[in-house]
Design a protein around this motif. Structure first.
Motif, mmCIF file in Angstrom:
data_model
loop_
_atom_site.group_PDB
_atom_site.id
_atom_site.type_symbol
_atom_site.label_atom_id
_atom_site.label_comp_id
_atom_site.label_asym_id
_atom_site.label_seq_id
_atom_site.Cartn_x
_atom_site.Cartn_y
_atom_site.Cartn_z
ATOM 1 N N MET A 1 10.453 -9.095 6.970
ATOM 2 C CA MET A 1 9.817 -7.921 5.819
ATOM 3 C C MET A 1 10.739 -6.623 5.653
ATOM 4 O O MET A 1 11.561 -6.396 6.548
ATOM 5 N N ALA A 2 10.944 -6.191 4.451
ATOM 6 C CA ALA A 2 11.760 -5.182 4.044
ATOM 7 C C ALA A 2 11.419 -3.722 4.972
ATOM 8 O O ALA A 2 10.285 -3.631 5.581
ATOM 9 N N THR A 3 12.553 -3.293 5.388
ATOM 10 C CA THR A 3 12.591 -2.360 6.344
ATOM 11 C C THR A 3 13.022 -1.005 5.628
ATOM 12 O O THR A 3 14.208 -1.089 5.002
ATOM 13 N N MET A 4 12.773 0.357 6.286
ATOM 14 C CA MET A 4 13.541 1.383 5.921
ATOM 15 C C MET A 4 14.574 1.753 7.293
ATOM 16 O O MET A 4 15.271 3.183 7.136
ATOM 17 N N HIS A 5 14.868 1.237 8.064
ATOM 18 C CA HIS A 5 15.438 1.586 9.306
ATOM 19 C C HIS A 5 15.226 2.697 9.667
ATOM 20 O O HIS A 5 15.935 3.888 9.884
ATOM 21 N N ALA A 6 14.017 2.984 10.099
ATOM 22 C CA ALA A 6 13.478 4.269 10.348
ATOM 23 C C ALA A 6 14.013 4.923 11.717
ATOM 24 O O ALA A 6 13.996 6.273 11.614
ATOM 25 N N ALA A 7 14.858 4.429 12.363
ATOM 26 C CA ALA A 7 15.531 4.813 13.549
ATOM 27 C C ALA A 7 16.739 5.290 13.105
ATOM 28 O O ALA A 7 17.204 6.461 14.015
ATOM 29 N N GLN A 8 17.342 5.530 11.803
ATOM 30 C CA GLN A 8 18.464 5.923 11.474
ATOM 31 C C GLN A 8 18.400 7.251 10.673
ATOM 32 O O GLN A 8 17.360 7.399 10.107
ATOM 33 N N ARG A 9 19.281 8.057 10.636
ATOM 34 C CA ARG A 9 19.231 9.371 10.226
ATOM 35 C C ARG A 9 19.185 9.196 8.549
ATOM 36 O O ARG A 9 19.672 8.292 7.988
ATOM 37 N N ALA A 40 11.161 6.318 -0.175
ATOM 38 C CA ALA A 40 11.352 5.209 -0.490
ATOM 39 C C ALA A 40 10.730 4.179 0.608
ATOM 40 O O ALA A 40 10.643 4.232 1.773
ATOM 41 N N GLY A 41 10.219 2.993 -0.121
ATOM 42 C CA GLY A 41 9.380 1.847 0.712
ATOM 43 C C GLY A 41 10.524 1.301 1.691
ATOM 44 O O GLY A 41 10.104 1.040 2.780
ATOM 45 N N PHE A 42 11.613 0.999 1.176
ATOM 46 C CA PHE A 42 12.631 0.214 2.027
ATOM 47 C C PHE A 42 14.064 0.481 1.258
ATOM 48 O O PHE A 42 14.117 0.900 0.473
ATOM 49 N N ASP A 43 15.036 -0.192 2.404
ATOM 50 C CA ASP A 43 16.391 0.074 1.510
ATOM 51 C C ASP A 43 16.677 -1.344 0.707
ATOM 52 O O ASP A 43 16.230 -2.504 1.123
ATOM 53 N N TYR A 44 17.416 -0.971 -0.400
ATOM 54 C CA TYR A 44 17.665 -2.011 -1.161
ATOM 55 C C TYR A 44 18.864 -3.028 -0.610
ATOM 56 O O TYR A 44 19.912 -2.890 -1.057
ATOM 57 N N GLU A 45 18.555 -3.964 0.107
ATOM 58 C CA GLU A 45 19.278 -4.991 0.957
ATOM 59 C C GLU A 45 18.442 -5.990 1.522
ATOM 60 O O GLU A 45 17.117 -6.092 1.354
ATOM 61 N N SER A 46 19.161 -7.160 1.846
ATOM 62 C CA SER A 46 18.252 -8.132 2.298
ATOM 63 C C SER A 46 17.446 -7.843 3.295
ATOM 64 O O SER A 46 17.735 -7.113 4.438
ATOM 65 N N PRO A 47 16.065 -8.310 3.423
ATOM 66 C CA PRO A 47 15.499 -9.199 2.405
ATOM 67 C C PRO A 47 14.771 -8.625 1.372
ATOM 68 O O PRO A 47 13.998 -9.201 0.491
ATOM 69 N N ALA A 191 9.846 12.058 -5.937
ATOM 70 C CA ALA A 191 9.761 10.610 -6.506
ATOM 71 C C ALA A 191 9.436 9.730 -5.283
ATOM 72 O O ALA A 191 9.836 9.771 -4.265
ATOM 73 N N LEU A 192 8.706 8.601 -5.663
ATOM 74 C CA LEU A 192 8.391 7.379 -4.955
ATOM 75 C C LEU A 192 9.163 6.170 -5.606
ATOM 76 O O LEU A 192 8.877 5.925 -6.676
ATOM 77 N N VAL A 193 9.939 5.684 -4.592
ATOM 78 C CA VAL A 193 10.425 4.468 -5.244
ATOM 79 C C VAL A 193 10.304 3.304 -4.127
ATOM 80 O O VAL A 193 10.334 3.526 -3.003
ATOM 81 N N ALA A 194 10.254 2.113 -4.789
ATOM 82 C CA ALA A 194 10.293 0.840 -3.920
ATOM 83 C C ALA A 194 11.555 0.853 -2.924
ATOM 84 O O ALA A 194 11.106 0.494 -1.804
ATOM 85 N N ALA A 195 12.720 0.801 -3.719
ATOM 86 C CA ALA A 195 13.847 0.653 -2.817
ATOM 87 C C ALA A 195 14.822 1.749 -2.925
ATOM 88 O O ALA A 195 15.132 2.167 -4.059
ATOM 89 N N ARG A 196 15.560 1.994 -1.977
ATOM 90 C CA ARG A 196 16.809 2.750 -2.245
ATOM 91 C C ARG A 196 17.931 2.377 -1.801
ATOM 92 O O ARG A 196 17.970 1.675 -0.624
ATOM 93 N N ALA A 197 18.893 2.101 -2.399
ATOM 94 C CA ALA A 197 20.156 1.622 -2.213
ATOM 95 C C ALA A 197 20.995 2.188 -1.236
ATOM 96 O O ALA A 197 20.992 3.462 -1.309
ATOM 97 N N PRO A 198 21.514 1.735 -0.402
ATOM 98 C CA PRO A 198 22.413 2.217 0.680
ATOM 99 C C PRO A 198 23.501 2.506 0.353
ATOM 100 O O PRO A 198 23.948 2.313 -0.854
ATOM 101 N N ALA A 199 24.542 3.049 1.008
ATOM 102 C CA ALA A 199 25.585 4.086 0.776
ATOM 103 C C ALA A 199 26.690 2.815 0.283
ATOM 104 O O ALA A 199 27.606 2.992 -0.641
ATOM 105 N N ASN A 200 26.558 1.555 0.907
ATOM 106 C CA ASN A 200 27.611 0.362 0.532
ATOM 107 C C ASN A 200 27.185 -0.317 -0.590
ATOM 108 O O ASN A 200 27.705 -1.310 -0.899
ATOM 109 N N ASP A 201 26.170 -0.047 -1.401
ATOM 110 C CA ASP A 201 25.624 -0.653 -2.380
ATOM 111 C C ASP A 201 25.341 0.422 -3.726
ATOM 112 O O ASP A 201 24.636 0.187 -4.409
#
Length: 211
Positions: A1-9, A40-47, A191-201
């Motif tokens: 399942m897509a995740t937002m890595h809630a534990a990270q800053r 954002a619902g999750f980070d834009y990375e796999s999956p 803003a509400l977005v489905a996915a947020r691109a991480p720094a390396n993307d």
């Protein structure tokens, strides 16, 4: 399942996932967005990126509901939407509409409207020009191409506006749209977005990389 890595800053304004050693968000230091906050619902990375790809390329309209549920989960953790808020989707380009047959941001906004009960105003925001596909542009190209790219078709009431988009990469599109609705009289803009691109993307400055 897509995740937002809630534990990270994460940046409280643009939702960018931050390195543990970062004192502040590099994007917001360089160019603060014209937004009070981004959820954002999750980070834009796999999956999660595959979920977005299927939604946008296979015309799976039902996935708008799945994405909306993920956004709502993140929204519940970040605090309530402001009273009197109105949902406004980012309009798609004519080329995108011809290619996909629908506006991903628009369908996501419709699903969010059903879940929140907030009014949906599809035609408050319009493009002022057509441009190249955002995915084909560099970060600098995205920022330059989005500047002045949107306008409001009506004079807006002084109400909170919730912009809706499927993916936030550099934030240039949402920034330009926020400037447009604010110029037309809107109050707070988030803003509400489905996915947020991480720094390396591409989601932040080129010199800022996650390990």
């Amino acid at each position: 399942m897509a995740t937002m890595h809630a534990a990270q800053r994460r940046c409280g304004r643009c939702a960018l996932r931050l390195r543990a050693c970062a004192a502040s968000c590099p994007d917001c230091e360089r160019r603060p967005l014209a937004l009070a906050r981004v959820v954002a619902g999750f980070d834009y990375e796999s999956p999660g990126d595959m979920l977005i790809a299927r939604y946008k390329t296979e015309m799976r309209y039902a996935l708008a509901g799945v994405l909306a549920d993920l956004v709502m989960q993140a929204q519940a953790a970040s605090g309530a939407l402001p009273p009197g808020a109105v949902l406004v989707p980012i309009p798609a380009s004519r080329v995108s509409l011809r290619r996909r047959g629908f506006n991903p941001a628009g369908e996501l906004a419709r699903a969010l409207a059903r879940r929140t009960g907030l009014p949906l105003r599809r035609h408050w925001l319009a493009r002022t020009r057509e441009g190249p596909r955002q995915a084909a542009l560099t970060r600098a190209g995205r920022m330059q191409g989005a500047t002045g790219g949107y306008t409001c078709t009506v004079r807006l009431p002084s109400c909170p506006v919730v912009l809706v988009d499927d993916v936030m990469t550099t934030g240039s599109t949402l920034h330009a749209a926020a400037l447009a609705v604010r110029a037309a009289g809107a109050g707070e803009v988030i803003a509400l977005v489905a996915a947020r691109a991480p720094a390396n993307d591409g989601g932040t400055l080129a010199q800022y990389r996650l390990p």
